[in-house]
Design an enzyme around this catalytic site. Structure first.
Site, PDB file in Angstrom:
ATOM      1  N   ARG A 102       0.938  -1.245   0.037  1.00 52.90           N
ATOM      2  CA  ARG A 102       0.027   0.058  -0.012  1.00 52.90           C
ATOM      3  C   ARG A 102       0.644   1.158   0.026  1.00 52.90           C
ATOM      4  NH1 ARG A 102      -4.887   1.561   3.386  1.00 52.90           N
ATOM      5  NH2 ARG A 102      -6.121   0.147   1.469  1.00 52.90           N
ATOM      6  N   HIS A 129      -7.532   0.541  -6.449  1.00 51.07           N
ATOM      7  CA  HIS A 129      -7.936  -0.670  -5.235  1.00 51.07           C
ATOM      8  C   HIS A 129      -8.026  -1.868  -5.597  1.00 51.07           C
ATOM      9  CE1 HIS A 129      -8.081  -1.336  -1.426  1.00 51.07           C
ATOM     10  NE2 HIS A 129      -8.805  -0.317  -0.730  1.00 51.07           N
ATOM     11  N   GLN A 132     -10.124  -4.243  -3.391  1.00 54.66           N
ATOM     12  CA  GLN A 132     -11.225  -3.610  -2.725  1.00 54.66           C
ATOM     13  C   GLN A 132     -12.387  -4.811  -3.882  1.00 54.66           C
ATOM     14  OE1 GLN A 132     -12.404  -1.887   0.240  1.00 54.66           O
ATOM     15  NE2 GLN A 132     -14.286  -2.913  -0.130  1.00 54.66           N
ATOM     16  N   ASP A 217     -17.064   6.829  -1.755  1.00 51.38           N
ATOM     17  CA  ASP A 217     -16.079   6.763  -0.820  1.00 51.38           C
ATOM     18  C   ASP A 217     -15.692   8.858  -0.611  1.00 51.38           C
ATOM     19  OD1 ASP A 217     -13.425   6.252  -0.476  1.00 51.38           O
ATOM     20  OD2 ASP A 217     -12.152   6.224  -2.781  1.00 51.38           O
ATOM     21  N   CYS A 257     -16.127   1.489   0.522  1.00 53.38           N
ATOM     22  CA  CYS A 257     -15.007   0.725   0.838  1.00 53.38           C
ATOM     23  C   CYS A 257     -15.047   0.852   2.148  1.00 53.38           C
ATOM     24  CB  CYS A 257     -13.960   1.235  -0.399  1.00 53.38           C
ATOM     25  SG  CYS A 257     -13.223   3.042   0.306  1.00 53.38           S
ATOM     26  N   ARG A 285     -13.261  -8.648   2.244  1.00 49.54           N
ATOM     27  CA  ARG A 285     -12.482  -8.482   2.286  1.00 49.54           C
ATOM     28  C   ARG A 285     -10.943  -9.792   2.072  1.00 49.54           C
ATOM     29  NH1 ARG A 285      -9.847  -3.116   1.661  1.00 49.54           N
ATOM     30  NH2 ARG A 285      -8.381  -4.684   0.355  1.00 49.54           N
TER      31      ARG A 285
HETATM   32  N1  NVA Z   1     -10.329   6.224  -2.519  1.00 51.06           N
HETATM   33  C1  NVA Z   1      -9.778   6.451  -0.639  1.00 51.06           C
HETATM   34  C2  NVA Z   1      -9.948   4.700  -0.261  1.00 51.06           C
HETATM   35  C3  NVA Z   1      -9.380   4.293   0.889  1.00 51.06           C
HETATM   36  C4  NVA Z   1      -9.613   2.756   1.364  1.00 51.06           C
HETATM   37  C5  NVA Z   1      -8.311   6.313  -0.418  1.00 51.06           C
HETATM   38  O1  NVA Z   1      -7.415   6.728  -0.836  1.00 51.06           O
HETATM   39  O2  NVA Z   1      -7.931   6.928   1.066  1.00 51.06           O
HETATM   40  N1   CP Z   2     -10.945   0.021   2.215  1.00 48.10           N
HETATM   41  C1   CP Z   2      -9.755  -0.321   2.693  1.00 48.10           C
HETATM   42  O1   CP Z   2      -8.712  -0.679   1.882  1.00 48.10           O
HETATM   43  O2   CP Z   2      -9.804  -0.369   3.835  1.00 48.10           O
HETATM   44  P1   CP Z   2      -8.263   0.236   4.754  1.00 48.10           P
HETATM   45  O3   CP Z   2      -7.876   1.759   3.970  1.00 48.10           O
HETATM   46  O4   CP Z   2      -9.010   0.435   6.433  1.00 48.10           O
HETATM   47  O5   CP Z   2      -7.206  -0.515   4.274  1.00 48.10           O
END
Ligand code: NVA
Ligand code: CP
Length: 298
Positions: A102, A129, A132, A217, A257, A285
């Site tokens: 990540r 992502h 997800q 989101d 998500c 997940r």
């Molecule tokens: N669009 C959000 C998704 C988090 C799971 C982010 O990148 O923070």
């Molecule tokens: N939806 C998701 O990826 O959640 P986290 O940021 O908690 O991992």
């Protein structure tokens, strides 16, 4: 060797088979059956951003499959002190069986792919992502059956999640209506490459017309915290509330998500209401990624 950097790395057939296996693994797990297929396998999990679901699901998934997961925060490993990404990829991949990442920059994932001797999984980047979407598509299938030919409305930011929904529209053959404020559309590359599968709107109501699934989101993703106020203004007509849901099919589902901001991108009535599938979506997940790990390492 296969990687999972974007949804389109895998064929539709393979994606569907991962989802079907995930549904079976979930039943197996709930029935108390033990599956130790990944005994003695190690997953390295590199994080330079926060996570609840992704970390817990991958770590738990490896344990349930008899393997081990290593949590590597960039605050603790030498990568965060400037060790080159290429060197890190060569070294970590020489010891583990798969690497989940990540990271803020999608390019870092591509560098890992070029230099890793084991499969790389994108666990969220600024671009996409894909993990997800495995969970989202699994959840839709469990609750509603096939998503093929259905209409999905994406409401809000044209962000990483939106990009992966665009790829999902092609892979899973649904129609995707995307409603964003002007200036917050998805990247042009995604719009151009998937033009046949998406329609762009600046009006959330129109995008929800007859939708079978409404998805949103956060308005400010991780790394965009300084834009929070500006984004609250830009997105104020894009909250998914009961009023907006009335434009969708009466039987439409809602997904997010998570983490969510009630009162911003979604109202409490919707996310905590009958149409919301968010808790199964989050739990899935775990099952979807166990299936992905078996696919990549099996
Ligand atoms: N669009 C959000 C998704 C988090 C799971 C982010 O990148 O923070
Ligand atoms: N939806 C998701 O990826 O959640 P986290 O940021 O908690 O991992």
């Amino acid at each position: 060797m296969k990687h999972f950097v974007n949804l389109d790395d895998l064929s539709t057939q393979d994606l569907n088979s991962i989802i079907d296996t995930a549904i079976a693994l979930k039943k197996q797990h709930k029935a108390g059956e033990i599956n130790q297929t990944l005994k003695n396998k190690t997953l390295a999990m590199i994080f330079d951003k926060s996570s609840t679901r992704t970390r817990v699901s991958f770590e738990t998934g490896m344990t349930q499959l008899g393997g081990h997961a290593l949590f590597l925060s960039d605050r603790d490993i030498q990568l965060g002190r400037g060790e080159p990404i290429k060197d890190t990829a060569i070294v970590i991949s020489s010891m583990v069986d798969a690497i989940m990442m990540r990271v803020s920059s999608h390019e870092d994932i591509n560098t890992f792919v070029k230099n890793s001797s084991v499969p790389i999984i994108n666990a969220l980047s600024d671009e996409s992502h894909p993990c997800q979407l495995l969970a989202d598509m699994m959840t839709y299938k469990e609750h509603k059956g096939s998503i093929q030919g259905k209409t999905v409305a994406w409401i809000g930011d044209g962000n990483n999640m939106c990009h992966t929904y665009i790829q999902a529209a092609k892979a899973f053959k649904f129609k995707l209506n995307i409603a964003t404020p002007k200036g917050y559309e998805p990247d042009q590359v995604f719009i151009d490459n998937y033009a046949d599968h998406i329609s762009l709107f600046n009006d959330a109501k129109k995008a929800c017309d007859n939708a079978d699934l409404v998805v949103t989101d956060v308005w400010a993703s991780m790394g965009q915290e300084s834009e929070q106020k500006k984004r609250e203004l830009a997105f104020k007509e894009f909250q998914v509330d009961q009023n907006l849901m009335k434009n969708a099919d009466a039987d439409a589902s809602f997904m997010h998500c998570l983490p969510a901001h009630r009162g911003e991108e979604v109202s409490a009535e919707v996310i905590d209401g009958k149409q919301s599938l968010v808790w199964d979506e989050a739990e899935n997940r775990l099952h979807a990624q166990k299936s992905l790990l078996l696919y990549l390492l099996g």
